[in-house]
Design an enzyme around this catalytic site. Structure first.
Site, short mmCIF file in Angstrom:
data_model
loop_
_atom_site.label_atom_id
_atom_site.label_comp_id
_atom_site.label_asym_id
_atom_site.label_seq_id
_atom_site.Cartn_x
_atom_site.Cartn_y
_atom_site.Cartn_z
N TYR A 1 0.86 -1.19 0.00
CA TYR A 1 0.00 0.00 0.00
C TYR A 1 0.89 1.24 0.00
CZ TYR A 1 -3.90 3.04 1.55
OH TYR A 1 -4.85 4.02 1.65
N CYS A 2 0.64 2.16 -0.94
CA CYS A 2 1.37 3.43 -1.03
C CYS A 2 2.87 3.15 -1.13
CB CYS A 2 1.00 4.33 0.15
SG CYS A 2 1.57 6.03 0.00
#
Length: 560
Positions: free
Chosen positions: A294-295
């Protein structure tokens, strides 16, 4: 109100950069023959708008117009700053609103300078926008009807409460954006049952307890950003992925201190996804692990997959990326904070402290949405005299982690500054030259339509960079709401049924994509299920080599 110097101590606005932007616009306007004409047009628009407002008010007073017809202009229909009815029904406030909006639009138009470098243009526009937002009449008690009315109704008690809130924030050295007493991991956040099955100096590995009688053979590892606490993916007391029959492990990063300043990016690889994959395979007996980043957790995952691909290590099966960047040529509004002087300042701060304070990153992200995350709280806390809101996402946003000097310095230089990750052979990690084209795992990638941190068309670039089959999905909403949106939530998503890598541009991809209502999560679960093997009995929690150390959410997530 806004002339008060103390407020500047708690609002993270760079007034020097704002002054510089205003000065540049003023100096350039002196050499533009059209400036005088533009000023004349602005004055005419101001007078015309004021006359229209008062004429409409007069018609309502004389009964010649429907009182309910007094609505805000289209430009303010969704502007929460002007939600109070007085902004649309009271001619004084309506005139003030119109003057502010017209002047703001005029100033922002003056900042659009022909022939200016793109980066400089972006910086000037950003800081002009910060100035415009800071000058809103809603930030002054006497020109904002909502707090003024509350002050009258409470006999001035709300004003005293607002002053007390300001003094408290001045003492703390920051603007309060959330009620920090309302939430805590393990109390009403990060409640999915599980065990910490491994701990090293950089992360704790949490294994979620199964809720189904059978689970997929191949487990899933979740790698969150190392600049945030992991529970953004565990805001509710149950995991959707666990309920769908997946054995889920999640990394909970440690909050580093000055003693960890020499921990570098390879340490994050070794002690993060690589160590986690070893433990997971030993516990589950599965030879491979599916993985989601994530990210910037996805950026770390990209580096790890590329290094493993160079070695021929196939421990990871399918890979998923949520609002992650590999190509940093387009980074949205964050580019304003990533020029050479800004990076030099960050590196100097890290040299002095041994880490980058999470507050610095929080201030940057808050400025990207200053009306929602800064000025709305100025009004709520100081003008209205209310407590900061009790909102779980805002609590998570304020509960950041520090960044080690060596790892974060390397990351900034090789991504935002030099964009080396997409240049084959430029970066060497774990003794291997990195080439993203060697990553041949089946990949699922998600971008978010209104993401101001990872633009959706920048996240799309993974389809062109990886060597394997990539399924790209565009979610609606932004960086957080677009991802934390399991079934039952709002929004929509876009997909293509043919191979995404065959499309040459994000615009072409969108033109041929189909829109679907609802959450994209079922689409991901279907894709992931087909790459996770048959279902069987769940593995034990931990194992002989990795006995459970304690209940989730563990200790690292509690560190401040």
């Amino acid at each position: 109100m806004w002339n008060a110097n103390p407020l500047r101590e708690v609002v993270p606005v760079d007034w020097a950069e704002i002054a510089r932007a205003l000065r540049i616009v003023w100096l350039r306007s002196l050499n533009k023959p059209s400036t005088a004409l533009a000023v004349t047009d602005l004055n005419q628009d101001l007078w015309r708008s004021a006359l229209d407002v008062w004429q409409e008010a007069g018609q309502r007073w004389l009964g010649l117009a429907d009182p309910s017809s007094a609505k805000g202009p289209s430009s303010t229909a969704t502007d929460k700053r002007f939600a109070a009815p007085e902004w649309h029904t009271n001619p004084v406030y309506r005139t003030l609103q119109q003057i502010y909006l017209l002047a703001s639009d005029w100033l922002l138009q003056q900042g659009d300078v022909e022939g200016m470098d793109e980066a400089e243009q972006r910086r000037i526009t950003f800081h002009l926008r910060q100035f415009v937002d800071a000058m809103s009449p809603t930030l002054i008690l006497l020109s904002n009807p909502a707090p003024l009315q509350k002050a009258v109704e409470t006999g001035g008690t709300s004003v005293a409460a607002g002053a007390a809130n300001l003094i408290a924030d001045l003492n703390a050295g920051r603007l309060s954006i959330v009620d920090t007493e309302a939430f805590a991991p393990g109390r009403n956040l990060a409640l999915t049952p599980g065990k910490v099955v491994h701990r090293n100096r950089l992360m704790e590995l949490i294994q979620y307890a199964p809720t189904t009688k059978k689970v997929h053979k191949t487990p899933l590892l979740v790698v969150p950003p190392w600049i945030n606490k992991y529970y953004i993916l565990d805001m509710q007391p149950k995991s959707y992925l666990v309920e769908q029959g997946f054995t889920v492990f999640v990394v909970s990063w440690k909050n580093p201190d000055a003693s960890m300043d020499k921990i570098g990016i390879e340490d994050y690889m070794d002690l993060g996804p690589l160590a986690a994959s070893d433990v997971i395979r030993e516990i589950t007996g599965s030879p491979t692990v599916n993985v989601m980043g994530y990210c910037i957790g996805g950026t770390l995952l990209t580096m790890t997959l590329a290094a493993l691909a160079a070695k021929g290590d196939e421990r990871f099966n399918a890979a998923s990326f949520m609002v992650s960047l590999q190509d940093f040529s387009r980074v949205g509004d964050t580019a304003v904070f990533m020029d050479e002087p800004a990076i030099d300042l960050i590196e100097q701060q890290m040299m002095e402290r041994g880490y980058l304070d999470s507050r610095e990153m929080s201030n940057m992200f808050n400025l990207l949405r200053s009306n929602d995350l800064i000025w709305a709280n100025v009004v709520n806390n100081y003008l209205m005299g209310n407590k900061p809101p009790a909102f779980d996402l805002l609590y998570w946003n304020s509960d950041g982690t520090r960044m080690t000097r060596a790892a974060h310095g390397w990351y900034l230089r090789n991504t935002y500054v030099e964009n080396n990750l997409i240049k084959p052979g430029t970066i060497t990690l774990k003794g291997e030259a990195i080439d993203l084209g060697r990553i041949r795992q089946d990949t699922y990638a998600v971008g978010a339509e209104k993401d101001h941190i990872v633009p959706w068309d920048a996240a799309w670039r993974v389809t062109q960079l990886f060597g394997g089959d990539v399924r790209y999905v565009r979610a609606s909403s932004g960086h957080i709401a677009g991802i934390i949106n399991p079934p039952g939530g709002k929004g929509a998503y876009w997909t293509r049924e043919t191979r995404d890598s065959m499309v040459s541009s994000p615009e072409q991809w969108l033109q041929s994509a189909s829109r679907h209502e609802g959450s994209w999560w079922p689409d991901w679960v279907e894709w992931l299920s087909s790459r996770s093997g048959r279902k069987g009995a769940p593995p034990q929690m931990g194992g002989s080599k990795h006995p459970p150390l304690q209940d989730a959410p563990g200790t690292y997530v509690m560190e401040k």
